[in-house]
Write an enzyme that holds these catalytic residues in place. Structure first.
Site, PDB file in Angstrom:
ATOM      1  CD  GLU A  71      19.294  22.976  31.356  1.00 43.05           C
ATOM      2  OE1 GLU A  71      19.828  22.662  30.348  1.00 43.05           O
ATOM      3  OE2 GLU A  71      18.640  23.410  31.524  1.00 43.05           O
ATOM      4  CD  GLU A 116      27.038  15.342  25.488  1.00 44.73           C
ATOM      5  OE1 GLU A 116      25.920  14.808  25.243  1.00 44.73           O
ATOM      6  OE2 GLU A 116      27.006  16.364  26.628  1.00 44.73           O
TER       7      GLU A 116
HETATM    8  P1  NAD Z   1      20.504   9.352  28.431  1.00 44.15           P
HETATM    9  O1  NAD Z   1      19.295   9.867  27.416  1.00 44.15           O
HETATM   10  O2  NAD Z   1      20.390   8.289  28.013  1.00 44.15           O
HETATM   11  O3  NAD Z   1      19.575   8.714  29.805  1.00 44.15           O
HETATM   12  C1  NAD Z   1      18.946  10.025  30.613  1.00 44.15           C
HETATM   13  C2  NAD Z   1      17.784   9.448  30.947  1.00 44.15           C
HETATM   14  O4  NAD Z   1      16.745   9.446  30.304  1.00 44.15           O
HETATM   15  C3  NAD Z   1      17.600   8.092  32.435  1.00 44.15           C
HETATM   16  O5  NAD Z   1      17.316   7.846  33.144  1.00 44.15           O
HETATM   17  C4  NAD Z   1      17.014   6.916  31.219  1.00 44.15           C
HETATM   18  O6  NAD Z   1      17.049   6.151  31.587  1.00 44.15           O
HETATM   19  C5  NAD Z   1      15.707   8.052  30.055  1.00 44.15           C
HETATM   20  N1  NAD Z   1      15.218   7.547  28.997  1.00 44.15           N
HETATM   21  C6  NAD Z   1      16.612   6.997  28.224  1.00 44.15           C
HETATM   22  N2  NAD Z   1      15.118   7.128  27.354  1.00 44.15           N
HETATM   23  C7  NAD Z   1      14.300   6.929  27.516  1.00 44.15           C
HETATM   24  C8  NAD Z   1      12.778   7.428  27.184  1.00 44.15           C
HETATM   25  N3  NAD Z   1      12.416   6.887  26.084  1.00 44.15           N
HETATM   26  N4  NAD Z   1      11.561   8.212  27.559  1.00 44.15           N
HETATM   27  C9  NAD Z   1      11.761   8.646  29.136  1.00 44.15           C
HETATM   28  N5  NAD Z   1      13.429   8.716  29.824  1.00 44.15           N
HETATM   29  C10 NAD Z   1      14.173   7.740  28.982  1.00 44.15           C
HETATM   30  O7  NAD Z   1      21.268  10.211  28.822  1.00 44.15           O
HETATM   31  P2  NAD Z   1      22.548   9.705  29.454  1.00 44.15           P
HETATM   32  O8  NAD Z   1      23.692   8.273  29.221  1.00 44.15           O
HETATM   33  O9  NAD Z   1      22.170   9.090  31.069  1.00 44.15           O
HETATM   34  O10 NAD Z   1      23.539  11.236  30.462  1.00 44.15           O
HETATM   35  C11 NAD Z   1      24.178  11.452  29.870  1.00 44.15           C
HETATM   36  C12 NAD Z   1      23.722  12.840  28.674  1.00 44.15           C
HETATM   37  O11 NAD Z   1      22.629  13.829  29.639  1.00 44.15           O
HETATM   38  C13 NAD Z   1      24.866  13.582  27.815  1.00 44.15           C
HETATM   39  O12 NAD Z   1      24.516  13.803  26.526  1.00 44.15           O
HETATM   40  C14 NAD Z   1      25.029  15.112  28.831  1.00 44.15           C
HETATM   41  O13 NAD Z   1      25.448  16.088  27.875  1.00 44.15           O
HETATM   42  C15 NAD Z   1      23.445  14.578  29.235  1.00 44.15           C
HETATM   43  N6  NAD Z   1      23.460  15.603  30.629  1.00 44.15           N
HETATM   44  C16 NAD Z   1      23.293  16.836  30.069  1.00 44.15           C
HETATM   45  C17 NAD Z   1      23.472  18.190  31.053  1.00 44.15           C
HETATM   46  C18 NAD Z   1      22.581  19.253  31.271  1.00 44.15           C
HETATM   47  O14 NAD Z   1      22.451  19.547  32.144  1.00 44.15           O
HETATM   48  N7  NAD Z   1      21.679  19.840  30.144  1.00 44.15           N
HETATM   49  C19 NAD Z   1      24.195  17.464  32.827  1.00 44.15           C
HETATM   50  C20 NAD Z   1      24.645  16.076  32.509  1.00 44.15           C
HETATM   51  C21 NAD Z   1      24.069  15.187  31.747  1.00 44.15           C
END
Ligand code: NAD
Length: 478
Positions: free
Chosen positions: A248, A380
């Site tokens: 997601e 976004e």
């Molecule tokens: P992010 O992608 O930076 O991080 C998400 C998670 O992934 C964190 O736990 C992070 O530590 C982990 N991560 C980072 N690099 C990784 C890797 N190489 N391997 C595995 N895991 C890794 O996102 P964020 O800044 O925490 O959240 C914001 C984003 O989330 C926005 O783009 C938002 O739209 C999205 N979001 C989507 C939904 C949905 O349901 N569509 C809901 C909430 C947030």
């Protein structure tokens, strides 16, 4: 400051390899706590524990699984004010929003307690004589859960609860910004009667802990919510080893306002959808597409409503918009204000950093009038920034709404049943709202999007079984 946020591995609370401070974005002088950060070796230990616990938990009775989940849900609901206070301090959404999120997390566990009991199969007549065919669902195995920071209780809940309900074991990695919420949820789960190893918490970096989960051959499925860049990268790696993946990701959700809409209702939908939770929702209404006949009146009303929003400490009385969750997110938001201005969009109100009584990442919600090709209308931002785009007529509005790589949620404000039906059918999104904000969904029905917003089966409701189970077809000859 509480300093006991350890990781939970194989039924034991373990100190990390390093520690980090969890900040309070409303008051940088009052951090939330110090938490343990795991490394790759600790993550691997958690994954091995989940793998070893897998058979035992998969063959527990549905009653036992239901009891565990029900206990977790009951405790979360009973402590929703306290958990909401923690969430507000750590992530920065207002106390009312935070308590609401805690309640949602509790209700999700309760819902999946019921789903554990309702899991059913199908029986088919065989095309061959004397044979019966049963189709049943079995747990996938070990689930890696990688969560973002913006819903630090609800998103982990809607991944962990179905994973456990359908008999999987879990390795949970919260986002770096919100270890305390991840810890609080895990602490409740740790006392609910699971066998050691069935549930594990590993706080730490995405590059180390997250990547170790993605890379491990012992992890059968990965449920990820976060940014598109991380999600797509993760998918490639996981695909190489054949792991099941559910992603997601981001959104650039349109809210269409047609000329026949109740304008006050439309403005309220826009304010809530665009700015509440400080705009940090994947379902935020960041594109407000308004028919020309009501464009100027809508902008005038929304400008005044936006200007009046009270920005402040997440726990402050009367606060409507809490701080941005982190310094880097605030810088990104303010960067987009500059980008919007430089591209020729008109900043109607807000858009500047704000000083409050305590030092924090405060920002006044920003409203632009812009054009569909502006970056602020395409990318976004994940902050309290919305752009109004003028549409010639309803068909043009629909085309503009669908002109995006994303497809998470889309809304329309109209009094016409005909238009509502037309938009529900033709909006290219996983979720559609009529006369409602694009953000704010029920916990018992599917959640997810299309196009670049999502990959794999839907989350939540009974549709969650698609991801967390695998189907077995059994043939029996009498
Ligand atoms: P992010 O992608 O930076 O991080 C998400 C998670 O992934 C964190 O736990 C992070 O530590 C982990 N991560 C980072 N690099 C990784 C890797 N190489 N391997 C595995 N895991 C890794 O996102 P964020 O800044 O925490 O959240 C914001 C984003 O989330 C926005 O783009 C938002 O739209 C999205 N979001 C989507 C939904 C949905 O349901 N569509 C809901 C909430 C947030």
């Amino acid at each position: 400051m509480q300093s006991s946020f350890r990781n939970y591995i194989n039924g034991r609370w373990e100190t990390g390899v390093t520690t980090a401070i969890s900040e309070n974005p409303s008051d940088l002088g009052s951090p939330v706590g110090e938490y343990a950060r795991a490394d790759v070796a600790q993550t691997d230990a958690a994954i091995r524990a989940a793998s070893q616990a897998s058979a035992a938990w998969a063959f527990t009775t549905p009653q036992r699984r239901a009891d565990v989940l029900d206990q977790v849900g009951s405790e979360i609901l009973a402590r929703k004010e306290e958990l909401g206070d923690l969430l507000a301090r750590e992530e920065g959404k207002t106390l009312a929003e935070s308590i609401g999120e805690a309640a949602r997390a509790g209700n999700i566990f309760k819902f999946f307690a019921g789903e554990a009991l309702r899991a059913a199969g199908e029986k088919f007549a065989s095309v061959r004589p004397g044979i019966e065919v049963d189709v049943t669902r079995e747990p996938l195995g070990v689930i890696g859960i990688i969560a973002p920071w913006n819903f630090p209780l609800a998103i982990p809940a809607w991944k962990i609860a179905p994973a456990l309900a359908y008999g999987n074991t879990v390795v949970f990695k919260p986002a770096e910004l919100v270890p305390a919420c991840g810890w609080a949820l895990s602490e409740i789960i740790s006392r609910a009667g699971l066998p050691a190893g069935a549930f594990n918490l590993v706080n730490g970096s995405g590059r180390q802990v997250g990547q170790a989960i993605v890379d491990s051959p012992l992890v059968d499925g990965i449920s990820f919510t976060g940014s598109q860049a991380t999600g797509v990268q993760l998918l490639k790696t996981a695909a190489e080893r054949g792991a099941k993946v559910q992603l997601e990701m981001g959104g650039k959700n349109p809210l269409v306002v047609l000329a026949d809409a109740d304008l006050d209702q439309a403005v309220e939908c826009a304010v809530q959808g665009a700015f509440f939770s400080t705009g940090q929702r994947c379902t935020a209404s960041s594109r407000l597409i308004v028919e020309a006949a009501v464009h100027d009146a809508f902008v005038a009303k929304l400008r005044e409503r936006t200007r009046a929003l009270k920005v402040g400490h997440a726990l402050g009385r009367g606060t409507e918009i809490g701080p941005v969750a982190s310094r880097s997110q605030l810088e990104q938001n303010l960067g987009y204000i500059e980008i919007g201005r430089n591209e020729g969009a008109e900043l109607v109100v807000g858009g500047a950093a704000v000083e409050c009584a305590t030092p924090g990442h405060y920002m006044a919600p920003a409203l632009f009038v812009g054009a569909p090709q502006h970056r602020i209308a395409r990318e976004e931002i994940f902050g309290p920034v919305a752009v109004v785009i003028r549409a010639d007529d309803a068909d043009h509005a629909l085309a503009l709404a669908n002109d995006t790589p994303y497809g998470l949620c889309a809304g329309v404000c109209t009094r016409s049943l005909k238009q509502a039906t037309h938009f529900k059918r033709h909006l290219q999104a996983g979720m559609v709202m009529v006369n409602l904000p694009t953000a704010g969904v029920d916990y018992h029905v599917p959640f997810g999007g299309r196009k670049a917003s999502s990959h794999g089966p839907r989350e939540q409701g009974r549709y969650a079984a698609e991801f967390y189970t695998t189907v077995k077809t059994a043939y029996t000859s009498a």
